[in-house]
Motif scaffolding. Sequence first.
Motif, PDB file in Angstrom:
ATOM      1  N   PHE A  67      44.688   1.516  17.762  1.00 32.95           N
ATOM      2  CA  PHE A  67      45.527   2.023  16.677  1.00 32.95           C
ATOM      3  C   PHE A  67      45.617   1.037  15.544  1.00 32.95           C
ATOM      4  CE2 PHE A  67      47.528   4.687  20.110  1.00 32.95           C
ATOM      5  CZ  PHE A  67      46.980   5.867  19.651  1.00 32.95           C
ATOM      6  N   PRO A  68      45.510   1.492  14.308  1.00 27.91           N
ATOM      7  CA  PRO A  68      45.520   2.886  13.865  1.00 27.91           C
ATOM      8  C   PRO A  68      44.149   3.560  13.897  1.00 27.91           C
ATOM      9  CG  PRO A  68      45.468   1.485  11.946  1.00 27.91           C
ATOM     10  CD  PRO A  68      45.506   0.575  13.157  1.00 27.91           C
ATOM     11  N   ARG A  69      43.147   2.921  14.484  1.00 27.60           N
ATOM     12  CA  ARG A  69      41.801   3.502  14.523  1.00 27.60           C
ATOM     13  C   ARG A  69      41.460   3.999  15.920  1.00 27.60           C
ATOM     14  NH1 ARG A  69      38.196   3.115  10.551  1.00 27.60           N
ATOM     15  NH2 ARG A  69      38.835   2.063   8.663  1.00 27.60           N
ATOM     16  N   LEU A  70      40.511   4.942  15.949  1.00 27.02           N
ATOM     17  CA  LEU A  70      39.893   5.390  17.193  1.00 27.02           C
ATOM     18  C   LEU A  70      38.401   5.119  17.064  1.00 27.02           C
ATOM     19  CD1 LEU A  70      41.623   8.871  17.728  1.00 27.02           C
ATOM     20  CD2 LEU A  70      42.209   6.689  18.792  1.00 27.02           C
ATOM     21  N   ILE A  71      37.803   4.525  18.091  1.00 24.65           N
ATOM     22  CA  ILE A  71      36.375   4.238  18.108  1.00 24.65           C
ATOM     23  C   ILE A  71      35.721   5.291  18.999  1.00 24.65           C
ATOM     24  CG2 ILE A  71      34.584   2.530  18.546  1.00 24.65           C
ATOM     25  CD1 ILE A  71      36.768   1.638  16.502  1.00 24.65           C
ATOM     26  N   LEU A  72      34.884   6.132  18.399  1.00 24.18           N
ATOM     27  CA  LEU A  72      34.222   7.217  19.118  1.00 24.18           C
ATOM     28  C   LEU A  72      32.793   6.810  19.443  1.00 24.18           C
ATOM     29  CD1 LEU A  72      35.295  10.114  16.718  1.00 24.18           C
ATOM     30  CD2 LEU A  72      36.579   9.135  18.631  1.00 24.18           C
ATOM     31  N   THR A  73      32.406   6.936  20.699  1.00 23.36           N
ATOM     32  CA  THR A  73      31.026   6.730  21.106  1.00 23.36           C
ATOM     33  C   THR A  73      30.372   8.103  21.195  1.00 23.36           C
ATOM     34  OG1 THR A  73      31.620   4.748  22.333  1.00 23.36           O
ATOM     35  CG2 THR A  73      29.486   5.738  22.837  1.00 23.36           C
TER      36      THR A  73
END
Length: 99
Positions: free
Chosen positions: A86-92
């Motif tokens: 947070f505040p980011r989401l890391i998407l694979t």
Amino acid sequence: IGYSETKEVTPGVWGEDITEREYSGDLLRSINKFQSSERLNDNINISNEVSIVADPYARDNFHLMRYVRFDMSDAKWKITSVEVQFPRLILTIGGVYNE
């Protein structure tokens, strides 16, 4: 990003309800791989990582994320994992998403 929620369509019958939401993000890593298969053409898999700024909906529903589209193209790429920072989401991102 496509979110999938299972809902009852008719009594006793369940189906996926897809909701798409638009986000801006940064491409952190971009790797393309071709996998040999018994089909005419090889399969393509990507191992990209995308970082998005999570709005309240993404923060509360990241477990429902199923696919991502880049540049509003028709190709849907499967989200294989979500890392919460947070505040980011890391998407694979993995292979092609099959509906």
